[in-house]
Scaffold this motif. Structure first.
Motif, PDB file in Angstrom:
ATOM      1  N   VAL A 190      58.837  69.632  32.461  1.00  0.00           N
ATOM      2  CA  VAL A 190      57.884  69.237  33.496  1.00  0.00           C
ATOM      3  C   VAL A 190      56.502  69.081  32.858  1.00  0.00           C
ATOM      4  O   VAL A 190      56.070  69.925  32.066  1.00  0.00           O
ATOM      5  CB  VAL A 190      57.829  70.283  34.627  1.00  0.00           C
ATOM      6  CG1 VAL A 190      56.675  69.994  35.588  1.00  0.00           C
ATOM      7  CG2 VAL A 190      59.144  70.307  35.385  1.00  0.00           C
ATOM      8  N   GLN A 194      49.663  67.941  35.153  1.00  0.00           N
ATOM      9  CA  GLN A 194      49.434  67.440  36.505  1.00  0.00           C
ATOM     10  C   GLN A 194      48.734  68.501  37.359  1.00  0.00           C
ATOM     11  O   GLN A 194      48.692  69.679  37.005  1.00  0.00           O
ATOM     12  CB  GLN A 194      50.771  67.106  37.168  1.00  0.00           C
ATOM     13  CG  GLN A 194      51.650  66.134  36.430  1.00  0.00           C
ATOM     14  CD  GLN A 194      52.976  65.970  37.138  1.00  0.00           C
ATOM     15  OE1 GLN A 194      53.143  65.080  37.973  1.00  0.00           O
ATOM     16  NE2 GLN A 194      53.940  66.839  36.810  1.00  0.00           N
ATOM     17  N   ALA A 198      51.721  69.122  42.054  1.00  0.00           N
ATOM     18  CA  ALA A 198      52.695  68.212  41.459  1.00  0.00           C
ATOM     19  C   ALA A 198      53.613  68.947  40.494  1.00  0.00           C
ATOM     20  O   ALA A 198      54.811  68.648  40.406  1.00  0.00           O
ATOM     21  CB  ALA A 198      51.985  67.062  40.753  1.00  0.00           C
ATOM     22  N   ARG A 201      56.076  70.810  42.594  1.00  0.00           N
ATOM     23  CA  ARG A 201      57.023  69.850  43.176  1.00  0.00           C
ATOM     24  C   ARG A 201      58.080  69.434  42.158  1.00  0.00           C
ATOM     25  O   ARG A 201      59.283  69.445  42.453  1.00  0.00           O
ATOM     26  CB  ARG A 201      56.261  68.619  43.661  1.00  0.00           C
ATOM     27  CG  ARG A 201      57.135  67.507  44.259  1.00  0.00           C
ATOM     28  CD  ARG A 201      56.374  66.181  44.244  1.00  0.00           C
ATOM     29  NE  ARG A 201      56.109  65.738  42.879  1.00  0.00           N
ATOM     30  CZ  ARG A 201      55.015  65.045  42.517  1.00  0.00           C
ATOM     31  NH1 ARG A 201      54.090  64.752  43.414  1.00  0.00           N
ATOM     32  NH2 ARG A 201      54.859  64.667  41.265  1.00  0.00           N
ATOM     33  N   ASP A 202      57.645  69.080  40.957  1.00  0.00           N
ATOM     34  CA  ASP A 202      58.585  68.620  39.936  1.00  0.00           C
ATOM     35  C   ASP A 202      59.497  69.750  39.468  1.00  0.00           C
ATOM     36  O   ASP A 202      60.683  69.535  39.189  1.00  0.00           O
ATOM     37  CB  ASP A 202      57.833  68.025  38.752  1.00  0.00           C
ATOM     38  CG  ASP A 202      57.184  66.683  39.080  1.00  0.00           C
ATOM     39  OD1 ASP A 202      57.409  66.168  40.198  1.00  0.00           O
ATOM     40  OD2 ASP A 202      56.451  66.158  38.228  1.00  0.00           O
TER      41      ASP A 202
END
Length: 218
Positions: A190, A194, A198, A201-202
Motif C-alpha cells: 500500500v 497518500q 486513503a 481504505r487501500d
C-alpha cells in the motif's frame, strides 16, 4: 513452514513498514475489519508482545546500548521465539486471528537489509525458531525522507533504531520491497504517502481481497 490456510487453524496477519509509515492507525482499522468479518483477534507487536519480549524491546531501543548487529538480530529472535511459543501458536490453535505489528519480515528488512547481515542467517533462524510465515502481510511503503519527517514530527526522543542514518532506512525499504516482489501471493503493498484515509481504505481493501480468496464474503 506451514500457513493457516494449509493447517485449518487460525490466521497470522502481519503489518510491516518503515519509520513513519502510519502502522498504528492502519492496525486499528484492520482489527475492526477482521472483527466485522467475525474473527476473534489477538493483537501483538514486535519486538515485544510478552513480558520477556517487552523487556528485550526496551533493551533493543535504548539509545545508550551499543549493540552489535548480530546481538540485535539474536535479541529480536529471542523476543520472537517467546511470542510465537506463548502467544501466536496458542492463539492459532484456538482458531483465532493474530494481527502482528511486524513479524519476521522485519528482521529480513532491518537486520538483513539495514545491518547487512546474511539473509540466509535470518532465514535459518526463522526456520529454527519461528517455523511459519504470516498467511498475509500488508506492507506500508513510503519514501524514506517522508517517513523520517513524519517520525520527527511526532516529537519525543529518537530510539536507538530511529537514530540511524537515512542510508540505513533506504536499505530497509529496499529489502521490504524485494520480499514483497518475491512473494506476491503473501504480500500486498500500500502506498503510505497518500492521505491517511486513503491508506486505510487501500489497506482494508487488500485485507478484504485476501479474505475473499479464502472464501470469506461480506
Amino acid at each position: 513452514m506451514a500457513g493457516a490456510a494449509s493447517t485449518g487453524r487460525g490466521l497470522l496477519i502481519s503489518l510491516e513498514g518503515g519509520e513513519g509509515a502510519g502502522k498504528t492507525t492502519v492496525l486499528g482499522a484492520l482489527r475492526e475489519r477482521l472483527e466485522a468479518h467475525g474473527h476473534r483477534v489477538v493483537q501483538t507487536r514486535e519486538p515485544g508482545g510478552t513480558p520477556a519480549g517487552e523487556a528485550i524491546r526496551a533493551l533493543l531501543l535504548d539509545p545508550a546500548q551499543a549493540l552489535s548487529a548480530s546481538a540485535e538480530l539474536l535479541l529480536m529472535f529471542a523476543s520472537r521465539a517467546q511470542l510465537v511459543e506463548t502467544v501466536v501458536e496458542p492463539a492459532l490453535a484456538r482458531g483465532e486471528t493474530v494481527l502482528a505489528d511486524r513479524f519476521t519480515d522485519a528482521s529480513f528488512a532491518y537486520q538483513g537489509g539495514g545491518r547487512g547481515l546474511p539473509m540466509a542467517l535470518v532465514a535459518e533462524l526463522e526456520r529454527s525458531f519461528v517455523r511459519r510465515q504470516p498467511d498475509f502481510t500488508l506492507l506500508l511503503d513510503l519514501d524514506v525522507a517522508a517517513g523520517l519527517a513524519r517520525a520527527r514530527a511526532r516529537g519525543g526522543p529518537a530510539d536507538r533504531i530511529e537514530q540511524e542514518q537515512a542510508g540505513f532506512f533506504e536499505r530497509v525499504r529496499a529489502a521490504y520491497r524485494a520480499r514483497a516482489a518475491a512473494q506476491p501471493e503473501r504480500f500486498a503493498v500500500v502506498d503510505a504517502a497518500q492521505p491517511v484515509e486513503a491508506v486505510v481504505r487501500d489497506a482494508c481493501a487488500a485485507l478484504d481481497a485476501f479474505l475473499a480468496r479464502r472464501g470469506e464474503g461480506g
